[in-house]
Design a protein around this motif. Structure first.
Motif, PDB file in Angstrom:
ATOM      1  N   LEU A 122       0.824  -1.207   0.000  1.00 42.99           N
ATOM      2  CA  LEU A 122       0.000   0.000   0.000  1.00 42.99           C
ATOM      3  C   LEU A 122       0.861   1.260   0.000  1.00 42.99           C
ATOM      4  CD1 LEU A 122      -2.871  -0.984   2.447  1.00 42.99           C
ATOM      5  CD2 LEU A 122      -3.121  -0.427   0.024  1.00 42.99           C
ATOM      6  N   LEU A 123       2.045   1.166   0.593  1.00 35.66           N
ATOM      7  CA  LEU A 123       2.979   2.295   0.613  1.00 35.66           C
ATOM      8  C   LEU A 123       3.812   2.372  -0.663  1.00 35.66           C
ATOM      9  CD1 LEU A 123       4.260   1.964   4.300  1.00 35.66           C
ATOM     10  CD2 LEU A 123       2.665   3.674   3.402  1.00 35.66           C
ATOM     11  N   ASP A 124       3.619   1.411  -1.583  1.00 38.70           N
ATOM     12  CA  ASP A 124       4.363   1.345  -2.843  1.00 38.70           C
ATOM     13  C   ASP A 124       5.866   1.266  -2.594  1.00 38.70           C
ATOM     14  OD1 ASP A 124       4.853   1.170  -5.534  1.00 38.70           O
ATOM     15  OD2 ASP A 124       4.316   3.244  -6.022  1.00 38.70           O
ATOM     16  N   VAL A 125       6.236   0.390  -1.634  1.00 39.52           N
ATOM     17  CA  VAL A 125       7.650   0.232  -1.279  1.00 39.52           C
ATOM     18  C   VAL A 125       8.205  -1.082  -1.799  1.00 39.52           C
ATOM     19  CG1 VAL A 125       9.282   0.031   0.638  1.00 39.52           C
ATOM     20  CG2 VAL A 125       7.391   1.667   0.768  1.00 39.52           C
ATOM     21  N   GLY A 126       7.549  -2.205  -1.478  1.00 46.51           N
ATOM     22  CA  GLY A 126       8.041  -3.516  -1.895  1.00 46.51           C
ATOM     23  C   GLY A 126       6.909  -4.516  -1.903  1.00 46.51           C
ATOM     24  N   GLU A 158      10.834  -5.972   2.321  1.00 44.98           N
ATOM     25  CA  GLU A 158      11.564  -5.719   1.083  1.00 44.98           C
ATOM     26  C   GLU A 158      11.557  -4.237   0.741  1.00 44.98           C
ATOM     27  OE1 GLU A 158      11.502  -7.072  -3.631  1.00 44.98           O
ATOM     28  OE2 GLU A 158       9.770  -7.435  -2.353  1.00 44.98           O
ATOM     29  N   GLY A 159      12.745  -3.723   0.435  1.00 49.01           N
ATOM     30  CA  GLY A 159      12.878  -2.346  -0.039  1.00 49.01           C
ATOM     31  C   GLY A 159      13.432  -2.322  -1.441  1.00 49.01           C
ATOM     32  N   LYS A 181      18.320  -9.752  -1.749  1.00 47.11           N
ATOM     33  CA  LYS A 181      19.111  -9.003  -0.765  1.00 47.11           C
ATOM     34  C   LYS A 181      18.411  -8.976   0.594  1.00 47.11           C
ATOM     35  CE  LYS A 181      22.649  -7.704  -3.271  1.00 47.11           C
ATOM     36  NZ  LYS A 181      24.036  -8.136  -2.960  1.00 47.11           N
ATOM     37  N   MET A 182      17.072  -8.891   0.579  1.00 51.19           N
ATOM     38  CA  MET A 182      16.338  -8.933   1.839  1.00 51.19           C
ATOM     39  C   MET A 182      16.568 -10.258   2.554  1.00 51.19           C
ATOM     40  SD  MET A 182      12.209  -8.830   2.585  1.00 51.19           S
ATOM     41  CE  MET A 182      11.955 -10.288   1.565  1.00 51.19           C
TER      42      MET A 182
END
Length: 293
Positions: free
Chosen positions: A174-178, A192-193, A199-200
């Motif tokens: 929802l934050l459009d991050v991962g 996840e970023g 990498k996470m």
């Protein structure tokens, strides 16, 4: 079985980034009777495209894209593969039809999340009189299905971790991050970023070594499509590397959203998971922990 291209008048173009997905889509298109044109992204694409009509273009070269579409009579475009770097505003080469959108394009590149950027890219591509379609429309067999992929299934504890990981992945989306999260013993330990899924998972492995995460409880990686995501691009995906990294991190398995996530090299993923003793399963994000599958 891939969707047939017999009813389409123009050619299919595949904008290819890194990884296995563009090659899979290209072969699926050929098997369906298509003659795809490959647009390999400079410094991103990592496959040999000599067997196809192809050209190399920079990520922000929309004028070059439009010229390619006209040259080859393209009417449909698939965006596939990884793109590690957003173009700098100086690398944007717009068409005359989208020059007016250049200020908003630059703002989105500077501050928008991944989904916002992809939606912008889709708009700019479709301004060239072509239609953007999803990779799964050409290769529907890539989509995850509900239930276990290999011979292992999640335990009750794993199902609880799936539920926690799904909540976290949903909020993150929802934050459009991962698109991914890791839950261990009911505790979300990684989100996840921009670094991506592999990498996470490596971070999780490092946290285990440092004693920051329990070594008695294994945990689960969950990947979901962002709630607001345009499914024509960047669906969550897993491959063999995901399984190998999950094993290194001591995880029990991987859960992905059925119908809205991609499993690349399905047989190889299943074999790798079976060998590692991990489960891989497709889940329905709308169900409770007990009813995921």
């Amino acid at each position: 079985m891939a969707a047939s291209g017999q009813d389409n008048k123009g050619r299919l173009a595949i904008i290819a980034g890194s990884g296995f997905l563009p090659a899979y889509v290209a072969e699926a298109a050929r098997q369906a009777g298509e003659d795809p044109v490959i647009i390999a992204l400079t410094n991103e694409a990592d496959r040999n495209w000599s067997a196809f009509d192809h050209a190399n273009l920079g990520v922000g070269n929309f004028a070059g894209l439009e010229a390619m579409f006209r040259r080859y009579g393209v009417d449909r475009v698939v965006m596939s593969g990884g793109v590690a770097r957003r173009p700098a505003w100086r690398e944007i080469h717009p068409t005359w039809r989208v020059v007016k959108e250049l200020p908003s394009t630059i703002r989105t590149l500077l501050s928008g999340g991944d989904n916002a950027v992809l939606q912008m890219v889709i708009r700019l591509i479709e301004a060239c009189d072509v239609r953007v379609i999803g990779a799964h429309e050409i290769a529907p067999d890539l989509l995850a299905t509900i239930g276990p992929l290999g011979k292992f299934s999640p335990s009750k504890e794993d199902l609880r971790d799936i539920a926690q990981g799904a909540k976290a992945a949903d909020a993150l989306g929802l934050l459009d991050v991962g698109q991914g999260a890791v839950s261990v013993g009911g505790r979300v330990v990684a989100l996840e970023g921009a670094e991506g899924t592999d990498k996470m998972i490596e971070r999780v492995a490092g946290l285990r070594v440092e004693g920051r995460i329990s070594t008695r409880r294994r945990g689960v990686l969950v990947k979901l499509c962002k709630p607001q995501q345009d499914v024509r691009a960047d669906l969550p995906s897993i491959g063999v590397s995901t399984i190998l990294n999950a094993k290194k991190a001591g995880l029990a398995g991987v859960a992905v959203e059925a119908g809205r996530a991609l499993v690349l090299e399905r047989e190889a993923v299943s074999a790798a998971a079976d060998e590692a003793g991990l489960f891989v399963c497709g889940i329905d994000r709308g169900l409770s922990a007990e009813g995921f599958m």
